[in-house]
Scaffold this active site. Structure first.
Site, PDB file in Angstrom:
ATOM      1  N   GLY A 172      -9.353   8.544   7.151  1.00  0.00           N
ATOM      2  CA  GLY A 172     -11.319   8.586   6.353  1.00  0.00           C
ATOM      3  C   GLY A 172     -12.091   8.053   6.205  1.00  0.00           C
ATOM      4  CG  HIS A 182     -12.684   3.998   2.825  1.00  0.00           C
ATOM      5  ND1 HIS A 182     -13.001   5.022   3.006  1.00  0.00           N
ATOM      6  CD2 HIS A 182     -11.360   4.817   2.592  1.00  0.00           C
ATOM      7  CE1 HIS A 182     -12.342   5.619   3.733  1.00  0.00           C
ATOM      8  NE2 HIS A 182     -10.946   5.152   3.370  1.00  0.00           N
ATOM      9  CD  GLU A 184      -9.001  -0.836   3.855  1.00  0.00           C
ATOM     10  OE1 GLU A 184      -8.165  -0.495   5.134  1.00  0.00           O
ATOM     11  OE2 GLU A 184      -8.800  -0.150   2.934  1.00  0.00           O
ATOM     12  NE  ARG A 210      -6.438   1.712  -0.504  1.00  0.00           N
ATOM     13  CZ  ARG A 210      -6.009   2.998   0.068  1.00  0.00           C
ATOM     14  NH1 ARG A 210      -5.033   3.651   0.922  1.00  0.00           N
ATOM     15  NH2 ARG A 210      -7.155   3.700   0.455  1.00  0.00           N
ATOM     16  N   GLY A 212     -10.921   2.296  12.639  1.00  0.00           N
ATOM     17  CA  GLY A 212     -10.115   2.358  13.899  1.00  0.00           C
ATOM     18  C   GLY A 212     -11.746   3.323  15.035  1.00  0.00           C
ATOM     19  N   GLY A 244     -12.761   5.425   9.782  1.00  0.00           N
ATOM     20  CA  GLY A 244     -11.363   5.609   9.735  1.00  0.00           C
ATOM     21  C   GLY A 244     -11.021   7.073   9.793  1.00  0.00           C
ATOM     22  CG  ASN A 272      -1.977   1.595   1.601  1.00  0.00           C
ATOM     23  OD1 ASN A 272      -1.842   2.005   0.374  1.00  0.00           O
ATOM     24  ND2 ASN A 272      -2.843   0.911   2.470  1.00  0.00           N
ATOM     25  NE  ARG A 299      -9.403  13.286   2.317  1.00  0.00           N
ATOM     26  CZ  ARG A 299      -9.654  11.972   2.521  1.00  0.00           C
ATOM     27  NH1 ARG A 299     -10.888  10.811   2.820  1.00  0.00           N
ATOM     28  NH2 ARG A 299      -8.620  11.107   2.290  1.00  0.00           N
ATOM     29  N   GLY A 314     -15.629   3.030  14.075  1.00  0.00           N
ATOM     30  CA  GLY A 314     -16.048   2.488  13.793  1.00  0.00           C
ATOM     31  C   GLY A 314     -16.196   1.006  15.201  1.00  0.00           C
ATOM     32  CG  MET A 324     -13.976   9.741  18.028  1.00  0.00           C
ATOM     33  SD  MET A 324     -14.538  11.101  18.213  1.00  0.00           S
ATOM     34  CE  MET A 324     -15.293  11.159  15.566  1.00  0.00           C
TER      35      MET A 324
HETATM   36  P1  ADP Z   1      -6.989   5.176   8.792  1.00  0.00           P
HETATM   37  O1  ADP Z   1      -7.991   5.813   7.461  1.00  0.00           O
HETATM   38  O2  ADP Z   1      -5.717   5.938   8.537  1.00  0.00           O
HETATM   39  O3  ADP Z   1      -6.759   3.485   8.177  1.00  0.00           O
HETATM   40  P2  ADP Z   1      -7.987   4.235  10.841  1.00  0.00           P
HETATM   41  O4  ADP Z   1      -8.703   2.982  10.769  1.00  0.00           O
HETATM   42  O5  ADP Z   1      -6.295   3.392  11.552  1.00  0.00           O
HETATM   43  O6  ADP Z   1      -7.408   5.249  10.140  1.00  0.00           O
HETATM   44  O7  ADP Z   1      -8.363   5.179  11.883  1.00  0.00           O
HETATM   45  C1  ADP Z   1      -8.019   5.762  12.855  1.00  0.00           C
HETATM   46  C2  ADP Z   1      -8.736   6.520  13.445  1.00  0.00           C
HETATM   47  O8  ADP Z   1      -9.195   5.435  14.721  1.00  0.00           O
HETATM   48  C3  ADP Z   1      -7.931   7.259  14.402  1.00  0.00           C
HETATM   49  O9  ADP Z   1      -8.097   8.697  14.075  1.00  0.00           O
HETATM   50  C4  ADP Z   1      -8.578   7.050  15.532  1.00  0.00           C
HETATM   51  O10 ADP Z   1      -9.515   8.861  15.558  1.00  0.00           O
HETATM   52  C5  ADP Z   1      -9.249   6.656  15.499  1.00  0.00           C
HETATM   53  N1  ADP Z   1      -9.131   5.704  17.484  1.00  0.00           N
HETATM   54  C6  ADP Z   1      -8.382   4.746  17.356  1.00  0.00           C
HETATM   55  N2  ADP Z   1      -8.584   3.714  18.369  1.00  0.00           N
HETATM   56  C7  ADP Z   1      -9.529   4.830  18.909  1.00  0.00           C
HETATM   57  C8  ADP Z   1     -10.552   4.755  19.514  1.00  0.00           C
HETATM   58  N3  ADP Z   1     -10.102   3.503  21.047  1.00  0.00           N
HETATM   59  N4  ADP Z   1     -11.515   5.109  19.950  1.00  0.00           N
HETATM   60  C9  ADP Z   1     -11.685   5.631  19.573  1.00  0.00           C
HETATM   61  N5  ADP Z   1     -11.781   5.592  18.302  1.00  0.00           N
HETATM   62  C10 ADP Z   1     -10.308   5.766  17.788  1.00  0.00           C
END
Ligand code: ADP
Length: 390
Positions: free
Chosen positions: A200, A168, A372, A79, A318, A198, A14, A229, A320, A271
């Site tokens: 994004g 995505h 992914e 990717r 992340g 995430g 990736n 964004r 979700g 978050m």
């Molecule tokens: P990417 O889109 O970069 O692949 P991810 O899917 O890893 O990102 O998501 C990253 C985001 O997930 C972080 O910026 C954060 O906001 C959120 N995150 C990660 N762990 C937690 C948690 N325990 N509680 C709330 N939000 C979280």
């Protein structure tokens, strides 16, 4: 010559603008043999460029006896962010395909150039190996015209390739199928709203395994509120910033992609940090959370109407997968839509796919970790191991 005898391992690459993430997966049992990331490409202390970054990946793997020269390696899966209208499925990479991906750079100036470089360097390192491009847009190629078209002059739209492509897709495909599996049902019989939250973030409406709507558009800027964004806004905001704010195109691009969303609203895009600040009564953090959740609820409602019948809502990525607060707020009080959360199940942390709705809920609500890389590896292996014509 059949490539099936080559081995069972797939290297997934990736290549982003400033990092290369990799995973080596053995498709015999789908076990991860290695994974890592080379960051800060082009920055002080980081790899000079993508060539050096990929050589670093090769050295890291080699040091673990998993080198790129291994006969066990069956293929490399890349990717690729934008496939345009031309690439609607995983594609075995040839010179012509690579040229086609390069032609799409104007549609994805931030992403496709890095993907192209990653492919080039990997092909130089192992010219004999099948390499496969897996496109972020491909799963959304099934969008009906009514969902894919913007309501602008058709000739202008066609001339510039302006339509909703969606992104995505690898995650939406994987999670919608995994959600059906969690319910013990055939994906062809299940309608799912997937919320990929995430850094994004995007939502998709998947009817019987086929994507029929998605929140991202020509670029990943449209739709949900994201880490940095803006997501949806009145396009006239851009004219206003130009005419009244005197801002240039690149400046507005940076504002909307890098300095908006949660970050723009409260100064934080994580978050977790927003949750901490909200607990201390921070008003800006609360507003950012509220705007984020409000947009999410709008899409849940919209995609419920698009699908007509919803069997499941799946949270992934992340936010979700980890934020019970976001899940709870996004679906609070939607019993009239058949959605009833179980607050206790929702609060339990975990790594496996699981239900967080009440047993009485007509719509199942699930937390489904996305993967992914595994999806890319599966697509890659399926193509590379298939008998090749000629
Ligand atoms: P990417 O889109 O970069 O692949 P991810 O899917 O890893 O990102 O998501 C990253 C985001 O997930 C972080 O910026 C954060 O906001 C959120 N995150 C990660 N762990 C937690 C948690 N325990 N509680 C709330 N939000 C979280």
């Amino acid at each position: 010559m059949s490539t099936a005898a080559r081995g069972t391992r797939v290297l997934v690459l990736n290549s982003g603008s400033s990092s290369v993430k990799y995973q080596l997966i053995d498709m015999a049992d789908e076990q991860r043999l290695a994974s890592g990331v080379v960051e800060r490409i082009g920055e002080p202390g980081g790899a000079a460029d993508h060539t050096e970054a990929l050589r670093t990946v090769a050295v890291e793997l080699g040091g673990r006896g998993l080198g790129l020269d291994s006969p066990e390696l069956a293929a490399v899966g890349h990717r690729v962010v934008h496939g345009g209208t031309r690439f609607t499925a995983p594609t075995l990479i040839t010179d012509e395909v690579l040229a086609g991906i390069e032609e799409l750079v104007p549609l994805a100036p931030l992403h496709n150039p890095a993907n192209v470089t990653g492919i080039r360097v990997a092909r130089e390192l192992r010219p004999d190996l099948p390499q496969v491009a897996v496109f972020d847009t491909a799963f959304h190629a099934t969008l009906p015209e009514a969902a894919a078209r913007y309501a602008i002059d058709t000739a202008t739209a066609d001339r510039y390739g302006i339509r909703r492509y969606g992104f995505h897709g690898t995650s939406h495909a994987y999670v919608s199928r995994a959600t059906a599996a969690l319910l013990g049902r055939d994906p062809a019989d299940v309608n799912v709203i997937v919320l990929h939250l995430g850094n994004g973030a995007s939502a998709s409406a998947v009817r019987g395994g086929v994507c029929v709507d998605t929140s991202m558009g020509l670029t990943p800027l449209e739709g949900l509120v994201m880490g940095t964004r803006s997501g949806d806004l009145d396009p006239a905001v851009v004219f206003h910033l130009q005419r009244v704010g005197g801002m240039g195109t690149d400046e507005i691009d940076r504002l909307l992609n890098k300095r908006s969303g949660l970050l723009g609203l409260c100064g934080d895009n994580d978050m977790r940090e927003i949750g901490r600040r909200m607990a201390e009564g921070d008003k800006a953090a609360q507003l950012a959370f509220d705007v984020y959740v409000h947009r999410l609820r709008r899409y849940v409602g919209a995609f419920t109407a698009v699908l007509g019948r919803v069997d499941a809502i799946a949270f992934t990525a992340g936010v979700g997968e980890n934020s019970a607060a976001v899940r709870g707020a996004a679906l609070f009080g939607l019993d009239s839509l058949g959605v009833t959360m179980d607050p206790v199940r929702n609060a339990v942390r975990g790594h496996a796919a699981r239900l967080v709705s009440a047993d009485s809920s007509r719509v199942a609500v699930a937390v489904v970790p996305t993967d992914e890389e595994l999806e890319i590896a599966r697509d890659t292996y399926a193509l590379a191991a298939a008998p090749q014509g000629g």
